[in-house]
Design a protein around this motif. Structure first.
Motif, PDB file in Angstrom:
ATOM      1  N   GLU A 492       0.817  -1.212   0.000  1.00  0.00           N
ATOM      2  CA  GLU A 492       0.000   0.000   0.000  1.00  0.00           C
ATOM      3  C   GLU A 492       0.855   1.269   0.000  1.00  0.00           C
ATOM      4  N   PHE A 493       2.170   1.130  -0.135  1.00  0.00           N
ATOM      5  CA  PHE A 493       3.119   2.256  -0.129  1.00  0.00           C
ATOM      6  C   PHE A 493       3.003   3.075   1.153  1.00  0.00           C
ATOM      7  N   ASP A 494       2.720   2.389   2.249  1.00  0.00           N
ATOM      8  CA  ASP A 494       2.575   3.040   3.549  1.00  0.00           C
ATOM      9  C   ASP A 494       3.919   3.011   4.272  1.00  0.00           C
ATOM     10  N   PHE A 495       4.872   3.752   3.746  1.00  0.00           N
ATOM     11  CA  PHE A 495       6.200   3.814   4.343  1.00  0.00           C
ATOM     12  C   PHE A 495       6.902   5.081   3.855  1.00  0.00           C
ATOM     13  N   ASP A 496       7.912   5.500   4.614  1.00  0.00           N
ATOM     14  CA  ASP A 496       8.782   6.588   4.183  1.00  0.00           C
ATOM     15  C   ASP A 496      10.010   6.025   3.479  1.00  0.00           C
TER      16      ASP A 496
END
Length: 607
Positions: A492-496
Motif C-alpha cells: 500500500e506504499f505506507d512507508f517513508d
C-alpha cells in the motif's frame, strides 16, 4: 514469476492498449506465417536442439527419494493462492504446484523450451505467438490441459490476479482458442519481442477446478495443479510439505529430466532467524541460504563442519544481482526533492559498515543491473549517448557530465566531509539548522522520517545510518514490524523508507514497467516502490521492451540505468557474486553450476 524473471512478480500502461479476453474464432487480418519450433531465444538462437535430453547443468541419473527440509523466516502464511494480491501465500507453491507453457534455461540470457507446449510458432516480427500443447499434459486429477485452460489462466490472472499480470501481459490484444491443443495470442505492439517468451512463463490453471470456486477466496483449500509436486500435509501458517507426483506427466521431458528429485519438500516457519540458524545446525532442516555476512563469518564452524557433516560453501554465479538499497518513497513530501535524497545518501557509511559489520565481504553497488554487462559505467558515449541525447532537455546535466558513484568515505576524515556535502545539498533544497533540527525554511517543518524494517538483524545497519543523520539534525525513527505487516504496508506504499531488493534478469523486458513506469505509481502491489513518475523513464522503459537485438538492448538498459541512478531514488547497498549456502552432507548437487547459480531443485539425496 520463477527463476530468470522473477519472477514473480502490473492497466494504464499505454493508453492505446486494450485487453480483449473473449474467445474468438478467427483473425482480423492476415499475419506472417510461422513454423513450429521446440524453443525460442529472446535474441539469436537457442543453445539446446530439439532433441536435447536434459539441460547440461543437471544430473540426468540423479536418484529420486528422501525429504529435504527448509526454513522460512516469516510470520506464517494464510493462502494457497500465490497469484492473488490478498493474503500471504505458502512458500514454494508457485514453483512446485503449477507447470507453465515453457521452461527457461539457467545457462542462457533468456531462452525458453516447451513444457506444456510441445512447440511454439511466432513470425519474425513476433506480432503473435501460437502454442501447440502436448497431448500428454495433465493436471493432477488426470484432466488434460487444453487451450481453454490457457485462455482461462490468462483471463483470470489479468482480471483477478496480482496487478503484476495486467502489466506484464498488457500488450496482448486478443486470445484465440483454435483447437483443444492450440491457442494463439495476438499483440497490439509488434515491437515487444519478449511477449512470446513471457507468455510461456504463465502458470496454467485448471478451468474446470475454478468453475465453481471464487478465485480470491480459496483460502487454505489445496488447489489443483499440474506440476511435479502436490500439497501434502500442512499446519496452517507453520509448515507445509509438497509430495512428489509419482506419475508426473512431464518427468521424462528434457526440461524436467534430472530435476525435482526429492520425494518431499518441506518448509517450516520460524519467526526468528537466529532460532532458525540453530535449528539448522541441530539437524532440524537440511539446506540454508545465508544472507548475513556476520553469520557467514562467525556461525558456520564447529565439529559438524570440521568432520564434513555440514558443508558451507560460497557458490559463484554470474547473474545480475540487481539493486539492494534504502528506498525512498517519493510520494512523501520530504522526499520529493532529489537534492534531499542525494544529501541523505551522504549519511550512509558503507566503508565503515563493510569493515565493521560485514567482515569486508561485500562490494558497493552502483547500478540497478549490477554484476552484468547491462550496468552503466563512466560517462555515456556512442549509442548510449545517442539515446540519451533524445531527452537532453528533460534530464539533469549531471547525466552527461558526471559518472554516477555512491558517496564514499576515507580513513582519515571519515564521514565529516560527506556530512558537509549533505549540508550544502540540504541548504540548496531549502533547509537550515534551527534549534539543532533540520527544518524547511518556508514551512518550518522538521526533516524527519521512518525506516520500516521486518528483519531485526538489519537494525545493526540502520542504526549507524540513523545516528549519522542525527548529526545533521534529521530525526529518523526505526520501526520493526512482523513480515506480514511489512508486506501489507509495502503493498500500500505506507512507508517513508524501506530496505528492498530489486532483482534483475540478464534480459530485462516487460517487468521493467512494474518497477519504474508512472502507470504503477498508484497501483497497490506494484514494485514501483519509489513512486517514479518520469516521462523520460517511461520512454526508456518502452525502448528497453522494444529492443530489436541484444546489442541494442544493452545500450538502452545502460541509458535507463544511468537516468535512474541520477534520479537518486535509492541509497545503494552492496552485492556479492556468490550464493552462500550451507547444507547437510546427504545432499548432493550437480558438478556444473550454470551462470544463474545453483538451484536446489536440481539436487538430490545420497545416503
Amino acid at each position: 514469476m520463477t527463476s530468470k524473471r522473477t519472477a514473480s512478480y502490473l492497466t494504464t500502461l499505454l493508453t492505446s492498449i486494450t485487453l480483449m479476453t473473449g474467445a474468438t474464432t478467427g483473425f482480423a487480418e492476415e499475419a506472417p506465417a510461422a513454423e513450429p519450433r521446440h524453443g525460442i531465444a529472446m535474441h539469436g538462437e537457442t543453445r539446446y536442439p530439439a532433441s536435447f535430453e536434459h539441460f547440461d547443468y543437471v544430473n540426468p541419473d540423479a536418484p529420486k527419494g528422501g525429504t529435504v527440509k527448509m526454513a522460512v523466516v516469516a510470520n506464517g502464511y494464510d493462502s494457497f493462492n500465490p497469484f492473488d494480491i490478498r493474503g500471504i501465500a505458502a512458500a514454494g507453491i508457485n514453483t512446485y504446484l503449477y507447470d507453465t507453457l515453457m521452461e527457461s534455461s539457467d545457462d542462457e540470457p533468456f531462452s525458453a523450451y516447451g513444457l506444456i507446449a510441445e512447440s511454439i510458432e511466432t513470425p519474425e516480427d513476433r506480432s503473435y505467438v501460437t502454442f501447440n500443447l502436448r497431448d500428454e499434459a495433465r493436471f493432477h486429477d488426470g484432466h488434460p490441459i487444453t487451450a481453454e485452460d490457457v485462455k482461462f489462466s490468462f483471463d483470470i490472472l489479468t482480471t483477478k490476479g496480482h496487478p503484476f499480470f495486467r502489466n506484464y501481459y498488457a500488450d496482448v490484444s486478443k486470445v484465440t482458442v483454435e483447437s483443444p491443443a492450440r491457442v494463439r495470442f495476438d499483440f497490439s505492439d509488434t515491437t515487444n519481442r519478449e511477449l512470446p517468451l513471457i507468455l510461456g512463463q504463465m502458470p496454467i490453471l485448471p478451468a474446470h477446478y475454478w468453475a465453481d470456486r471464487e478465485f480470491g477466496k480459496n483460502g487454505l483449500n489445496p488447489p489443483l495443479g499440474s506440476g511435479p509436486y502436490r500439497i501434502g500435509e500442512f499446519e496452517a501458517g507453520r509448515s507445509i510439505t509438497y509430495e512428489r507426483v509419482e506419475d508426473y506427466w512431464a518427468k521424462d521431458l528434457g526440461v524436467r529430466k534430472g530435476r525435482f528429485n526429492f520425494d518431499q519438500v518441506q518448509y517450516d516457519y520460524y519467526t526468528d532467524d537466529t532460532v532458525a540458524l540453530e535449528a539448522f545446525k541441530a539437524g532440524n532442516f537440511d539446506y540454508r541460504i545465508e544472507t548475513s555476512a556476520k553469520n557467514w563469518a562467525t556461525a558456520y564452524s564447529g565439529p559438524k563442519f570440521t568432520d564434513g557433516q555440514i558443508i558451507a560453501e560460497a557458490i559463484e554465479h554470474h547473474r545480475p544481482t540487481g539493486m539492494q538499497a534504502f528506498v525512498f518513497n517519493t510520494r512523501k513530501k520530504m522526499f520529493s526533492d532529489s537534492r534531499v535524497r542525494q544529501a541523505l545518501a551522504y549519511g550512509f557509511d558503507f566503508e565503515w559498515a563493510n569493515k565493521n559489520l560485514f567482515y569486508g565481504q561485500y562490494t558497493r553497488t552502483d547500478s540497478y543491473f549490477e554484476n552484468s554487462d547491462l550496468a552503466s559505467s563512466g560517462l555515456p558515449e556512442g549509442r548510449e549517448l545517442e539515446i540519451l541525447n533524445q531527452f537532453r532537455e528533460q534530464l539533469p546535466e549531471e547525466v552527461f557530465t558526471e559518472a554516477y558513484a555512491p558517496p564514499e568515505t576515507d580513513g582519515q576524515q571519515g564521514l565529516r566531509k560527506n556530512l558537509r556535502t549533505a549540508m550544502e545539498l540540504l541548504k540548496s533544497a531549502g533547509y537550515e539548522i534551527k534549534n539543532r533540527k533540520m527544518v524547511n525554511v518556508e514551512t518550518g517543518e522538521p526533516l524527519a522520517f521512518e525506516i520500516l524494517l521486518f528483519q531485526k538483524s538489519f537494525e545493526r545497519v540502520v542504526l549507524p545510518f540513523k545516528n549519522n543523520l542525527q548529526k545533521l539534525g534529521i530525526d529518523v525513527t526505526v520501526r520493526l514490524v512482523d513480515s506480514n505487516q511489512y508486506i501489507q504496508r509495502v503493498r500500500e506504499f505506507d512507508f517513508d523508507m524501506i530496505t528492498q531488493v530489486m532483482p534483475q534478469s540478464d534480459s530485462p523486458g516487460n517487468e521493467q514497467r512494474e518497477y519504474w513506469h508512472s502507470s504503477n505509481v498508484d497501483a497497490n502491489g506494484s514494485r514501483n516502490y519509489m513512486g517514479i513518475a518520469d516521462p523520460v523513464v517511461d520512454s526508456l522503459v518502452n525502448m528497453v521492451i522494444q529492443a530489436p537485438d541484444r546489442e541494442e538492448l544493452v545500450q538502452r538498459v545502460h541509458a535507463l540505468d544511468r537516468v535512474l541512478l541520477h534520479g537518486h531514488y535509492v541509497i545503494p547497498h552492496w552485492h556479492l557474486a556468490q550464493d552462500r549456502v550451507a547444507y547437510w552432507s546427504h545432499l548432493q548437487r550437480p558438478e556444473e553450476t550454470p551462470k544463474n547459480g545453483s538451484d536446489l531443485n536440481n539436487w538430490w539425496i545420497s545416503r
